[in-house]
Design a protein around this motif. Structure first.
Motif, PDB file in Angstrom:
ATOM      1  N   SER A 301       3.833 -29.761 -69.589  1.00  0.00           N
ATOM      2  CA  SER A 301       2.559 -29.410 -68.957  1.00  0.00           C
ATOM      3  C   SER A 301       1.490 -29.017 -69.971  1.00  0.00           C
ATOM      4  O   SER A 301       0.298 -29.095 -69.684  1.00  0.00           O
ATOM      5  N   GLU A 307       4.007 -36.907 -69.599  1.00  0.00           N
ATOM      6  CA  GLU A 307       4.291 -36.591 -68.204  1.00  0.00           C
ATOM      7  C   GLU A 307       5.789 -36.767 -68.010  1.00  0.00           C
ATOM      8  O   GLU A 307       6.421 -37.564 -68.724  1.00  0.00           O
ATOM      9  N   TYR A 309       9.425 -36.600 -65.196  1.00  0.00           N
ATOM     10  CA  TYR A 309      10.108 -36.518 -63.903  1.00  0.00           C
ATOM     11  C   TYR A 309      11.510 -35.978 -64.167  1.00  0.00           C
ATOM     12  O   TYR A 309      12.219 -36.478 -65.051  1.00  0.00           O
ATOM     13  N   THR A 322      11.809 -33.015 -59.342  1.00  0.00           N
ATOM     14  CA  THR A 322      10.431 -32.546 -59.423  1.00  0.00           C
ATOM     15  C   THR A 322       9.747 -33.309 -60.550  1.00  0.00           C
ATOM     16  O   THR A 322      10.403 -34.009 -61.320  1.00  0.00           O
ATOM     17  N   THR A 324       5.841 -33.512 -63.117  1.00  0.00           N
ATOM     18  CA  THR A 324       4.523 -32.997 -63.458  1.00  0.00           C
ATOM     19  C   THR A 324       3.483 -33.705 -62.581  1.00  0.00           C
ATOM     20  O   THR A 324       3.739 -34.777 -62.028  1.00  0.00           O
ATOM     21  N   THR A 325       2.322 -33.094 -62.464  1.00  0.00           N
ATOM     22  CA  THR A 325       1.283 -33.639 -61.586  1.00  0.00           C
ATOM     23  C   THR A 325       0.926 -35.071 -61.957  1.00  0.00           C
ATOM     24  O   THR A 325       0.797 -35.943 -61.093  1.00  0.00           O
ATOM     25  N   TYR A 328       3.537 -37.610 -60.772  1.00  0.00           N
ATOM     26  CA  TYR A 328       3.515 -37.869 -59.333  1.00  0.00           C
ATOM     27  C   TYR A 328       2.532 -38.989 -58.986  1.00  0.00           C
ATOM     28  O   TYR A 328       2.734 -39.731 -58.026  1.00  0.00           O
ATOM     29  N   SER A 329       1.479 -39.134 -59.777  1.00  0.00           N
ATOM     30  CA  SER A 329       0.491 -40.179 -59.499  1.00  0.00           C
ATOM     31  C   SER A 329       1.051 -41.575 -59.729  1.00  0.00           C
ATOM     32  O   SER A 329       0.496 -42.560 -59.228  1.00  0.00           O
TER      33      SER A 329
END
Length: 336
Positions: A301, A307, A309, A322, A324-325, A328-329
């Protein structure tokens, strides 16, 4: 007449329809499989060209080739003159070693061998505490020094293994070769390490990548935890669920923590990393595995170009995931 011809040209412009073809090359390299897919008007890359690239990389970085530069270094008492492949990988390895506080370390070859990995025909056995302590005295990427194009040992017992980053680097070398051929829509994969640029043609759709489920079994068809699409960049995965052996009822995984001298054991099952290039993604994925979920999530982060997963087990042993933001994109919206 010129005026009439101009009108005809404007009314009926020449066809600019691009005819796209899909080309795919599959083969074996570095003890695994590779696949190169690209879209172009005509074929400009073939298997023999790729094999030539892989042969040059192996001649530099393969610990299984006794004549390679890395083997010459491991068998030397001082230094070896590096080629461009060797130097590129060593320099990036030193950078990631520093950034991960030593959790990514290419000098772990003696530790891997102590635990029964890395040597063919050796029956894996768990080493005793004394052997681990002895081996750890000869581990540390900080014990390597670059002078010009030479790599020197600060400790004569240092031996290196770049398998944790070499496949990612090889992916980048192939991707760069494709771009030299003016190919801008491609997917390069070696042993599950992937780099993508552009889109499928002529549809213009983003290429899709499946992140393998850690619950897969050899006798069952592959299943995928998530499907992701990225416009450009690299994705690599590290996990402790595939390469392991059992000793006295204990599962000994091949991922080592160079700071403790023991196999990685924490809540993480696998880590998938996105980065601009595959050498970066490949270099960080093992280090993130060693950190555990909380520290790894915080680490990624704080870095703009990474990034991730994560697949992990919670305190009750339930498998969860889970990301990172930014990651997710990339995930197909129908997948979560």
């Amino acid at each position: 007449m010129i005026f009439i011809n101009l009108i005809i040209a404007l009314l009926f412009p020449p066809s600019s329809q691009v005819v796209w073809n899909k080309y795919q090359i599959n083969g074996f390299t570095q003890g695994t499989t590779y696949s190169v897919t690209y879209y172009a008007q005509e074929s400009s890359v073939n298997e023999s060209q790729l094999d030539s690239i892989f042969n040059r990389i192996d001649a530099s970085l393969s610990i299984y080739d006794q004549q390679s530069l890395i083997s010459q270094f491991n068998n030397s008492n001082d230094c070896v003159l590096m080629d461009s492949h060797f130097k590129n990988v060593i320099q990036r390895s030193q950078e990631i070693y520093q950034d991960t506080d030593g959790l990514f370390d290419i000098t772990v070859l003696p530790l891997m061998e102590a635990w029964g990995f890395g040597k063919k025909g050796i029956v894996p056995t768990e080493p005793n505490v004394e052997l681990i302590k002895e081996v750890q005295q000869n581990i540390g990427t900080n014990l390597l020094k670059i002078k010009g194009n030479s790599l020197w040992k600060k400790n004569l017992k240092i031996r290196i293994d770049v398998n944790g980053i070499a496949q990612g680097y090889s992916v980048d070398v192939v991707a760069d070769f494709l771009e030299q051929k003016k190919i801008v829509n491609y997917l390069v994969e070696i042993g599950g390490e992937i780099r993508i640029k552009g889109k499928r043609q002529p549809s213009g759709e983003l290429m899709k990548i499946g992140i393998e489920s850690p619950t897969n079994h050899e006798h069952l068809p592959k299943s995928y935890q998530k499907i992701v699409s990225i416009p450009e960049g690299a994705i690599t995965t590290s996990g402790n669920y595939q390469k392991f052996y059992e000793n006295k009822g204990k599962k000994i995984a091949h991922l080592m923590n160079p700071k403790t001298g023991y196999p990685i054991q924490n809540d993480l099952i696998s880590v998938t990393v996105f980065a601009p290039d595959a050498i970066t993604a490949d270099g960080y994925d093992n280090a993130l595995m060693a950190m555990g979920l909380k520290k790894a999530f915080q680490f990624v982060s704080k870095r703009k170009k990474l990034e991730s997963y994560f697949i992990y087990k919670d305190e009750n042993g339930v498998v969860k995931d889970t990301a990172t933001t930014g990651f997710y994109s990339f995930i197909d919206k129908n997948e979560y």
